[in-house]
Design a protein around this motif. Structure first.
Motif, PDB file in Angstrom:
ATOM      1  N   HIS A 156      20.571 -23.127 -37.987  1.00  0.00           N
ATOM      2  CA  HIS A 156      19.901 -22.761 -39.236  1.00  0.00           C
ATOM      3  C   HIS A 156      19.176 -21.427 -39.089  1.00  0.00           C
ATOM      4  O   HIS A 156      19.254 -20.563 -39.959  1.00  0.00           O
ATOM      5  CB  HIS A 156      18.910 -23.845 -39.660  1.00  0.00           C
ATOM      6  CG  HIS A 156      18.147 -23.489 -40.891  1.00  0.00           C
ATOM      7  ND1 HIS A 156      18.708 -23.527 -42.149  1.00  0.00           N
ATOM      8  CD2 HIS A 156      16.876 -23.055 -41.062  1.00  0.00           C
ATOM      9  CE1 HIS A 156      17.812 -23.145 -43.039  1.00  0.00           C
ATOM     10  NE2 HIS A 156      16.688 -22.852 -42.409  1.00  0.00           N
ATOM     11  N   LYS A 157      18.490 -21.258 -37.968  1.00  0.00           N
ATOM     12  CA  LYS A 157      17.770 -20.003 -37.737  1.00  0.00           C
ATOM     13  C   LYS A 157      18.739 -18.826 -37.669  1.00  0.00           C
ATOM     14  O   LYS A 157      18.503 -17.777 -38.258  1.00  0.00           O
ATOM     15  CB  LYS A 157      16.955 -20.098 -36.448  1.00  0.00           C
ATOM     16  CG  LYS A 157      15.803 -21.065 -36.558  1.00  0.00           C
ATOM     17  CD  LYS A 157      15.104 -21.225 -35.218  1.00  0.00           C
ATOM     18  CE  LYS A 157      14.029 -22.294 -35.304  1.00  0.00           C
ATOM     19  NZ  LYS A 157      13.420 -22.578 -34.008  1.00  0.00           N
ATOM     20  N   GLU A 158      19.853 -19.030 -36.953  1.00  0.00           N
ATOM     21  CA  GLU A 158      20.868 -17.970 -36.844  1.00  0.00           C
ATOM     22  C   GLU A 158      21.449 -17.642 -38.214  1.00  0.00           C
ATOM     23  O   GLU A 158      21.641 -16.472 -38.557  1.00  0.00           O
ATOM     24  CB  GLU A 158      21.984 -18.420 -35.898  1.00  0.00           C
ATOM     25  CG  GLU A 158      23.112 -17.431 -35.782  1.00  0.00           C
ATOM     26  CD  GLU A 158      24.282 -17.972 -34.979  1.00  0.00           C
ATOM     27  OE1 GLU A 158      25.315 -17.286 -34.956  1.00  0.00           O
ATOM     28  OE2 GLU A 158      24.177 -19.058 -34.396  1.00  0.00           O
ATOM     29  N   PHE A 159      21.707 -18.676 -39.017  1.00  0.00           N
ATOM     30  CA  PHE A 159      22.239 -18.461 -40.354  1.00  0.00           C
ATOM     31  C   PHE A 159      21.271 -17.638 -41.200  1.00  0.00           C
ATOM     32  O   PHE A 159      21.678 -16.709 -41.888  1.00  0.00           O
ATOM     33  CB  PHE A 159      22.526 -19.816 -41.021  1.00  0.00           C
ATOM     34  CG  PHE A 159      22.933 -19.695 -42.446  1.00  0.00           C
ATOM     35  CD1 PHE A 159      24.185 -19.223 -42.786  1.00  0.00           C
ATOM     36  CD2 PHE A 159      22.059 -20.049 -43.462  1.00  0.00           C
ATOM     37  CE1 PHE A 159      24.568 -19.097 -44.119  1.00  0.00           C
ATOM     38  CE2 PHE A 159      22.429 -19.932 -44.788  1.00  0.00           C
ATOM     39  CZ  PHE A 159      23.683 -19.459 -45.109  1.00  0.00           C
ATOM     40  N   CYS A 160      19.998 -17.978 -41.136  1.00  0.00           N
ATOM     41  CA  CYS A 160      18.989 -17.239 -41.906  1.00  0.00           C
ATOM     42  C   CYS A 160      18.931 -15.777 -41.486  1.00  0.00           C
ATOM     43  O   CYS A 160      18.908 -14.878 -42.322  1.00  0.00           O
ATOM     44  CB  CYS A 160      17.616 -17.873 -41.736  1.00  0.00           C
ATOM     45  SG  CYS A 160      17.450 -19.456 -42.565  1.00  0.00           S
ATOM     46  N   PHE A 161      18.929 -15.538 -40.192  1.00  0.00           N
ATOM     47  CA  PHE A 161      18.831 -14.169 -39.684  1.00  0.00           C
ATOM     48  C   PHE A 161      20.080 -13.353 -39.991  1.00  0.00           C
ATOM     49  O   PHE A 161      19.998 -12.248 -40.511  1.00  0.00           O
ATOM     50  CB  PHE A 161      18.600 -14.158 -38.167  1.00  0.00           C
ATOM     51  CG  PHE A 161      17.229 -14.586 -37.754  1.00  0.00           C
ATOM     52  CD1 PHE A 161      16.099 -14.003 -38.302  1.00  0.00           C
ATOM     53  CD2 PHE A 161      17.057 -15.567 -36.806  1.00  0.00           C
ATOM     54  CE1 PHE A 161      14.832 -14.399 -37.921  1.00  0.00           C
ATOM     55  CE2 PHE A 161      15.802 -15.976 -36.416  1.00  0.00           C
ATOM     56  CZ  PHE A 161      14.685 -15.388 -36.975  1.00  0.00           C
ATOM     57  N   LYS A 162      21.255 -13.906 -39.677  1.00  0.00           N
ATOM     58  CA  LYS A 162      22.482 -13.117 -39.741  1.00  0.00           C
ATOM     59  C   LYS A 162      23.152 -13.096 -41.105  1.00  0.00           C
ATOM     60  O   LYS A 162      23.705 -12.080 -41.503  1.00  0.00           O
ATOM     61  CB  LYS A 162      23.462 -13.605 -38.680  1.00  0.00           C
ATOM     62  CG  LYS A 162      22.973 -13.311 -37.283  1.00  0.00           C
ATOM     63  CD  LYS A 162      24.018 -13.611 -36.260  1.00  0.00           C
ATOM     64  CE  LYS A 162      23.494 -13.249 -34.870  1.00  0.00           C
ATOM     65  NZ  LYS A 162      24.485 -13.536 -33.845  1.00  0.00           N
ATOM     66  N   GLN A 163      23.162 -14.207 -41.811  1.00  0.00           N
ATOM     67  CA  GLN A 163      23.853 -14.245 -43.096  1.00  0.00           C
ATOM     68  C   GLN A 163      22.936 -13.910 -44.271  1.00  0.00           C
ATOM     69  O   GLN A 163      23.335 -13.237 -45.198  1.00  0.00           O
ATOM     70  CB  GLN A 163      24.483 -15.620 -43.333  1.00  0.00           C
ATOM     71  CG  GLN A 163      25.646 -15.916 -42.426  1.00  0.00           C
ATOM     72  CD  GLN A 163      26.917 -15.221 -42.860  1.00  0.00           C
ATOM     73  OE1 GLN A 163      26.991 -14.654 -43.952  1.00  0.00           O
ATOM     74  NE2 GLN A 163      27.920 -15.238 -42.029  1.00  0.00           N
ATOM     75  N   LEU A 164      21.702 -14.433 -44.223  1.00  0.00           N
ATOM     76  CA  LEU A 164      20.789 -14.230 -45.346  1.00  0.00           C
ATOM     77  C   LEU A 164      19.851 -13.058 -45.142  1.00  0.00           C
ATOM     78  O   LEU A 164      19.201 -12.614 -46.082  1.00  0.00           O
ATOM     79  CB  LEU A 164      19.954 -15.495 -45.590  1.00  0.00           C
ATOM     80  CG  LEU A 164      20.742 -16.773 -45.864  1.00  0.00           C
ATOM     81  CD1 LEU A 164      19.784 -17.934 -46.078  1.00  0.00           C
ATOM     82  CD2 LEU A 164      21.677 -16.603 -47.031  1.00  0.00           C
ATOM     83  N   ASP A 165      19.762 -12.581 -43.915  1.00  0.00           N
ATOM     84  CA  ASP A 165      18.860 -11.485 -43.565  1.00  0.00           C
ATOM     85  C   ASP A 165      17.418 -11.836 -43.957  1.00  0.00           C
ATOM     86  O   ASP A 165      16.713 -11.038 -44.564  1.00  0.00           O
ATOM     87  CB  ASP A 165      19.307 -10.180 -44.228  1.00  0.00           C
ATOM     88  CG  ASP A 165      18.760  -8.962 -43.518  1.00  0.00           C
ATOM     89  OD1 ASP A 165      18.435  -9.063 -42.319  1.00  0.00           O
ATOM     90  OD2 ASP A 165      18.637  -7.906 -44.170  1.00  0.00           O
ATOM     91  N   MET A 166      17.034 -13.069 -43.625  1.00  0.00           N
ATOM     92  CA  MET A 166      15.694 -13.571 -43.927  1.00  0.00           C
ATOM     93  C   MET A 166      15.164 -14.330 -42.718  1.00  0.00           C
ATOM     94  O   MET A 166      15.945 -14.837 -41.923  1.00  0.00           O
ATOM     95  CB  MET A 166      15.724 -14.569 -45.097  1.00  0.00           C
ATOM     96  CG  MET A 166      16.136 -14.014 -46.411  1.00  0.00           C
ATOM     97  SD  MET A 166      16.224 -15.315 -47.662  1.00  0.00           S
ATOM     98  CE  MET A 166      14.497 -15.595 -47.956  1.00  0.00           C
ATOM     99  N   MET A 167      13.866 -14.448 -42.636  1.00  0.00           N
ATOM    100  CA  MET A 167      13.257 -15.313 -41.636  1.00  0.00           C
ATOM    101  C   MET A 167      13.283 -16.738 -42.199  1.00  0.00           C
ATOM    102  O   MET A 167      13.092 -16.930 -43.412  1.00  0.00           O
ATOM    103  CB  MET A 167      11.815 -14.892 -41.369  1.00  0.00           C
ATOM    104  CG  MET A 167      11.681 -13.467 -40.908  1.00  0.00           C
ATOM    105  SD  MET A 167      12.316 -13.255 -39.256  1.00  0.00           S
ATOM    106  CE  MET A 167      10.845 -13.532 -38.331  1.00  0.00           C
ATOM    107  N   PRO A 168      13.507 -17.747 -41.354  1.00  0.00           N
ATOM    108  CA  PRO A 168      13.569 -19.127 -41.859  1.00  0.00           C
ATOM    109  C   PRO A 168      12.299 -19.563 -42.595  1.00  0.00           C
ATOM    110  O   PRO A 168      12.378 -20.289 -43.585  1.00  0.00           O
ATOM    111  CB  PRO A 168      13.775 -19.963 -40.589  1.00  0.00           C
ATOM    112  CG  PRO A 168      14.400 -19.030 -39.619  1.00  0.00           C
ATOM    113  CD  PRO A 168      13.849 -17.673 -39.936  1.00  0.00           C
ATOM    114  N   TYR A 169      11.133 -19.113 -42.150  1.00  0.00           N
ATOM    115  CA  TYR A 169       9.897 -19.529 -42.821  1.00  0.00           C
ATOM    116  C   TYR A 169       9.811 -18.951 -44.234  1.00  0.00           C
ATOM    117  O   TYR A 169       9.204 -19.549 -45.122  1.00  0.00           O
ATOM    118  CB  TYR A 169       8.662 -19.151 -42.002  1.00  0.00           C
ATOM    119  CG  TYR A 169       8.296 -17.690 -42.018  1.00  0.00           C
ATOM    120  CD1 TYR A 169       7.465 -17.174 -43.011  1.00  0.00           C
ATOM    121  CD2 TYR A 169       8.787 -16.816 -41.056  1.00  0.00           C
ATOM    122  CE1 TYR A 169       7.140 -15.824 -43.039  1.00  0.00           C
ATOM    123  CE2 TYR A 169       8.458 -15.476 -41.070  1.00  0.00           C
ATOM    124  CZ  TYR A 169       7.633 -14.990 -42.063  1.00  0.00           C
ATOM    125  OH  TYR A 169       7.315 -13.663 -42.094  1.00  0.00           O
TER     126      TYR A 169
END
Length: 142
Positions: free
Chosen positions: A68-81
């Motif tokens: 989930h963290k990797e998805f947020c960083f790489k695909q969404l360009d967002m921090m999970p928080y």
């Protein structure tokens, strides 16, 4: 020989990190790549309908999971928080809901295959007939 082994290790490490979580959708949802901005809107629960009017059902893995963290960083360009804050704001204001949190990738694959209009992500999708990868244009443009 040592130099060759070093380069092979570097190449392996580079390739391992270049395979980000892949977005998958139910076969009934869309048949075109999703741009990054669209993905951010969908996963932040701000876009709730596909262009054909079908409701989007978002599935995610546990927010504490590495995928989930990797998805947020790489695909969404967002921090999970940041994503969590957006969901909280929608829920507490009564204007939206959180995505459905699943236990593992196997459950993600099954739920997306059974739920029309659904979207989620997997590390390495083993696609069945009902699912397909919705490649992000964001990945290609980087």
């Amino acid at each position: 020989m040592r130099l060759l082994a070093t380069w092979m290790l570097v190449l392996y490490l580079f390739c391992a990190h270049s395979t980000a979580a892949q977005v998958i959708v139910n076969g009934s949802a869309i048949d075109f790549p999703l741009p990054a901005q669209e993905l951010r809107l969908i996963f932040s629960m701000q876009k709730i309908y596909w262009p054909d009017g079908q409701k989007i059902q978002v599935f995610i893995l546990s927010p504490s999971s590495e995928l989930h963290k990797e998805f947020c960083f790489k695909q969404l360009d967002m921090m999970p928080y940041m994503l969590q804050r957006r969901w909280d704001r929608l829920v507490y204001s009564g204007t939206g809901e959180r995505p459905i949190i699943l236990k593992n990738e196997v459950e993600m694959q099954e739920k997306i295959a059974k739920t029309p209009g659904s979207i989620g992500y997997l590390a390495e999708p083993a696609l069945s007939g009902n699912n397909r990868v919705a490649r992000s244009l964001y990945e290609a443009s980087r």
